[in-house]
Design a protein around this motif. Sequence first.
Motif, mmCIF file in Angstrom:
data_model
loop_
_atom_site.group_PDB
_atom_site.id
_atom_site.type_symbol
_atom_site.label_atom_id
_atom_site.label_comp_id
_atom_site.label_asym_id
_atom_site.label_seq_id
_atom_site.Cartn_x
_atom_site.Cartn_y
_atom_site.Cartn_z
ATOM 1 N N ASP A 480 0.835 -1.140 0.103
ATOM 2 C CA ASP A 480 0.471 0.011 0.178
ATOM 3 C C ASP A 480 0.975 1.038 0.399
ATOM 4 O O ASP A 480 1.409 1.318 1.298
ATOM 5 C CB ASP A 480 -0.875 0.084 1.431
ATOM 6 C CG ASP A 480 -1.613 0.485 1.480
ATOM 7 O OD1 ASP A 480 -1.524 1.861 0.911
ATOM 8 O OD2 ASP A 480 -2.884 1.155 2.154
ATOM 9 N N PRO A 481 0.904 1.865 -0.696
ATOM 10 C CA PRO A 481 1.737 3.210 -1.472
ATOM 11 C C PRO A 481 1.874 3.830 -0.645
ATOM 12 O O PRO A 481 2.676 4.970 0.512
ATOM 13 C CB PRO A 481 1.794 3.224 -2.765
ATOM 14 C CG PRO A 481 1.680 2.630 -3.351
ATOM 15 C CD PRO A 481 0.396 1.363 -2.674
ATOM 16 N N LYS A 482 0.595 4.206 0.357
ATOM 17 C CA LYS A 482 0.441 5.179 1.695
ATOM 18 C C LYS A 482 0.630 5.161 2.396
ATOM 19 O O LYS A 482 1.392 5.687 3.468
ATOM 20 C CB LYS A 482 -1.157 5.442 0.923
ATOM 21 C CG LYS A 482 -1.988 6.948 2.669
ATOM 22 C CD LYS A 482 -3.303 7.132 2.213
ATOM 23 C CE LYS A 482 -3.339 8.103 3.584
ATOM 24 N NZ LYS A 482 -4.835 8.398 3.530
ATOM 25 N N LEU A 483 0.791 3.721 2.275
ATOM 26 C CA LEU A 483 0.706 2.870 4.099
ATOM 27 C C LEU A 483 2.499 2.742 3.974
ATOM 28 O O LEU A 483 3.068 3.344 5.109
ATOM 29 C CB LEU A 483 0.683 1.608 4.458
ATOM 30 C CG LEU A 483 0.318 1.299 5.949
ATOM 31 C CD1 LEU A 483 -0.098 2.034 6.898
ATOM 32 C CD2 LEU A 483 -0.143 -0.639 5.543
ATOM 33 N N THR A 484 3.267 2.115 3.017
ATOM 34 C CA THR A 484 4.645 2.433 3.504
ATOM 35 C C THR A 484 5.229 3.375 3.625
ATOM 36 O O THR A 484 6.096 3.885 4.071
ATOM 37 C CB THR A 484 4.884 2.268 1.814
ATOM 38 O OG1 THR A 484 4.528 1.166 1.659
ATOM 39 C CG2 THR A 484 6.566 2.152 1.747
ATOM 40 N N GLU A 485 5.103 4.757 2.558
ATOM 41 C CA GLU A 485 5.083 6.294 3.266
ATOM 42 C C GLU A 485 4.745 6.662 4.246
ATOM 43 O O GLU A 485 6.247 7.235 5.153
ATOM 44 C CB GLU A 485 4.344 7.555 2.375
ATOM 45 C CG GLU A 485 5.168 8.718 2.151
ATOM 46 C CD GLU A 485 6.688 9.186 2.699
ATOM 47 O OE1 GLU A 485 6.898 9.863 3.001
ATOM 48 O OE2 GLU A 485 7.157 7.968 1.354
ATOM 49 N N MET A 486 3.814 6.117 5.074
ATOM 50 C CA MET A 486 3.683 6.334 6.333
ATOM 51 C C MET A 486 4.661 5.779 7.418
ATOM 52 O O MET A 486 5.196 6.437 8.228
ATOM 53 C CB MET A 486 2.184 6.153 6.706
ATOM 54 C CG MET A 486 1.057 7.393 6.474
ATOM 55 S SD MET A 486 -0.629 7.077 7.434
ATOM 56 C CE MET A 486 -1.215 5.459 6.321
ATOM 57 N N GLN A 490 7.598 7.586 10.412
ATOM 58 C CA GLN A 490 7.439 7.940 11.874
ATOM 59 C C GLN A 490 8.953 6.958 11.736
ATOM 60 O O GLN A 490 9.382 7.692 13.051
ATOM 61 C CB GLN A 490 6.420 6.546 11.961
ATOM 62 C CG GLN A 490 6.189 5.274 11.572
ATOM 63 C CD GLN A 490 7.412 4.315 12.459
ATOM 64 O OE1 GLN A 490 7.791 4.559 13.234
ATOM 65 N NE2 GLN A 490 8.150 3.340 12.423
ATOM 66 N N ARG A 491 9.505 6.848 11.104
ATOM 67 C CA ARG A 491 10.743 6.205 11.122
ATOM 68 C C ARG A 491 11.661 7.301 11.203
ATOM 69 O O ARG A 491 12.887 7.458 12.244
ATOM 70 C CB ARG A 491 11.311 5.082 10.667
ATOM 71 C CG ARG A 491 10.543 3.293 10.285
ATOM 72 C CD ARG A 491 11.620 2.488 9.456
ATOM 73 N NE ARG A 491 11.569 1.206 9.625
ATOM 74 C CZ ARG A 491 12.774 0.473 10.185
ATOM 75 N NH1 ARG A 491 13.203 0.614 9.443
ATOM 76 N NH2 ARG A 491 12.751 -0.558 10.410
ATOM 77 N N ARG A 492 11.363 8.167 10.738
ATOM 78 C CA ARG A 492 12.099 9.844 10.136
ATOM 79 C C ARG A 492 12.046 10.749 11.470
ATOM 80 O O ARG A 492 12.778 11.077 11.595
ATOM 81 C CB ARG A 492 12.105 9.969 8.905
ATOM 82 C CG ARG A 492 12.630 8.727 7.755
ATOM 83 C CD ARG A 492 13.529 9.754 6.779
ATOM 84 N NE ARG A 492 11.287 10.221 6.162
ATOM 85 C CZ ARG A 492 10.804 9.501 5.234
ATOM 86 N NH1 ARG A 492 11.182 8.705 4.765
ATOM 87 N NH2 ARG A 492 9.460 10.200 4.537
ATOM 88 N N THR A 493 11.082 10.264 12.401
ATOM 89 C CA THR A 493 10.629 11.327 13.282
ATOM 90 C C THR A 493 10.714 11.364 14.555
ATOM 91 O O THR A 493 10.659 10.138 15.934
ATOM 92 C CB THR A 493 9.268 11.535 13.062
ATOM 93 O OG1 THR A 493 8.964 11.767 12.031
ATOM 94 C CG2 THR A 493 8.715 12.157 14.089
ATOM 95 N N PHE A 494 11.669 12.435 14.645
ATOM 96 C CA PHE A 494 11.836 12.237 16.490
ATOM 97 C C PHE A 494 11.836 12.444 17.106
ATOM 98 O O PHE A 494 11.564 12.040 18.540
ATOM 99 C CB PHE A 494 13.850 12.626 15.969
ATOM 100 C CG PHE A 494 15.158 12.083 15.461
ATOM 101 C CD1 PHE A 494 15.552 10.909 16.378
ATOM 102 C CD2 PHE A 494 15.244 11.600 14.147
ATOM 103 C CE1 PHE A 494 16.393 10.237 15.950
ATOM 104 C CE2 PHE A 494 16.218 11.485 13.827
ATOM 105 C CZ PHE A 494 16.649 10.599 14.519
ATOM 106 N N ASP A 501 1.723 10.333 16.988
ATOM 107 C CA ASP A 501 -0.278 10.706 16.309
ATOM 108 C C ASP A 501 0.415 9.889 14.491
ATOM 109 O O ASP A 501 -0.599 9.190 14.266
ATOM 110 C CB ASP A 501 0.275 11.718 15.789
ATOM 111 C CG ASP A 501 -0.130 12.833 16.926
ATOM 112 O OD1 ASP A 501 -0.587 12.023 17.787
ATOM 113 O OD2 ASP A 501 0.161 14.229 17.203
ATOM 114 N N LEU A 502 1.967 9.658 14.039
ATOM 115 C CA LEU A 502 1.823 8.880 12.866
ATOM 116 C C LEU A 502 1.408 7.775 12.947
ATOM 117 O O LEU A 502 0.769 6.037 12.310
ATOM 118 C CB LEU A 502 3.148 8.949 12.524
ATOM 119 C CG LEU A 502 3.460 10.314 11.828
ATOM 120 C CD1 LEU A 502 5.091 10.725 11.641
ATOM 121 C CD2 LEU A 502 3.056 10.949 10.283
#
Length: 554
Positions: A480-486, A490-494, A501-502
């Motif tokens: 799921d491209p949308k899910l993949t981006e999410m 979240q992995r890049r969000t410190f 929230d993500l």
Amino acid sequence: MDRCRESAAPTRRDLLKLGATAVVAGGVIAVTDLAAPRPTVAQTPKRGGVLRLAHQLDPVGLDPHQTISFATMIPLSFIYSRLMKVKAGPLVKPGTYPVETDLAESWTQPSDTTYVFKLRKGVRWHPKAPVNGRELTAEDVKYTYERFLTIKGNGNRPVLEMVDRIEAVDRYTVKFTLSEPFAWFLDALAATSTWIIAKEAVEKFGDLKKAEAAIGTGPFMLERHEPNVRMTFVRHPYYFVTGLPHADGVDLTIDADPASRFSGWLSGKYDFGPEYQQVVRRTDLDIARPRKPGLRTAEYVWFTGGYTAVKLDQEPFKDVRVRRAMGRASNWREFLESSPHALGQGAPNMAVPAASAEWCIPLSELTSEGRELYEQDIPAARRLLAQAGYPNGFKVPCESTAGYGPDYVDRMSIALKNYKAAGIDTDLKLKEYGAYISSTIYGKFDKMTFGLRGAWIDPDAYLYRTLMPGQPLNSAGVNDPKLTEMLRLQRRTFDEKKRRDLIFDIQRHAAHHAYYLYDASQKVVSAWEPHVKNYGPNNGFDYGGRMMAVWLDR
């Protein structure tokens, strides 16, 4: 950006203080509410004795890079160490997972993709050939994780797949360069799969599957493995935390029969509850308490939960209405009510299990379609199947195992019974546990599988490993491209709040599309004898971490 966390090795004085504050009067630690601390009694730890535990299955080999099985990771937790670990002990509230240093003395983060670890000096390998108690160095860390990332068949590779380069800067300094920012990196290094191994052991034995190759820097050494009978461990005489472990050894009895384990516990064979994570069935508590005056217990929600995965790229499961029909047929409450561990107590699981309380999205915050997956309605399930073109239902093969024991088989039977009530008849095919854990969980099944999950302590592992395209444990084939981006974001969000929230958005999206179906996690009771001091239960495979500071007063 420069982040740093220092953590000196605890001194004997620190450990004595910990032991003094951890001996709590009373039998039950209330962990579902933040109960006020109970009175404490100062006691001095005693050296000696053997900790006696039950274990449900024989290890699936002993190479940490060749299996993800709990049956292997639990014994390895006595033998090995890693750079970081989840803090253990009676002062840690079960269901919380604070990370602290283990072999690392400190760490810095010069950038979003760079971590530098200073190792403790004087850490010694077990005094066994061919390593013979030499000092651990940065080269050992570099070798371990390069093997971790390159050896064929490592189902744990996703834990550290973002690592691009590992450098031994000097004898006691290791530098990791990541291919992209990863906010969960320290948690990943604390996983019970990232154990530091010895190159000499691999070179001599070819792999680490046999008992003689299990050589680490952990608190105990593997003395003997009698397959399907027991594993015995003895104290590491040069363990790097002064004064630990307190016990002289650990005796892990392997017994697949829950009735036999319970009988053994009643007769005094074990110091801890006889089930996984030292749990005792609630149905057995009334029998046990009169026989065990002063029994210590704690309640908390398990990570372990059941799930159903289907092949999303195959009929009939391409149609989301079919998957939602399965959700409407399911009944997580029935499972909890019938569970001898729970007797109705527990919580429904989302893509992140309920045991990860701060990261598991509340049921009320799902979309209406997502919430409906958790409310049984057989007529509604039949209507959804009819709308999808299956007014008479269908029959489908389902793979699983009986290796988790009779309680698991009962759990699976409830799920399959409810699917059948809606018109989905399953042809159950049971595999031997070793075959199941090396094939089915990696998506090597025909149409559908029912299984257990609950191996990890960080939410990213549950999301990324099962929802990201290309991941070996994405057994349903979610793409799921949308899910993949999410997932990537979240992995890049410190920032922790933004990341939460993500993660809630990811779980909301995954439930809306019914990519997997989850039942519930039980609220269980861990138990230990009154002569066991300085012990605190928690989720996860790190028995060694929870046992190293335990002492016996008998």
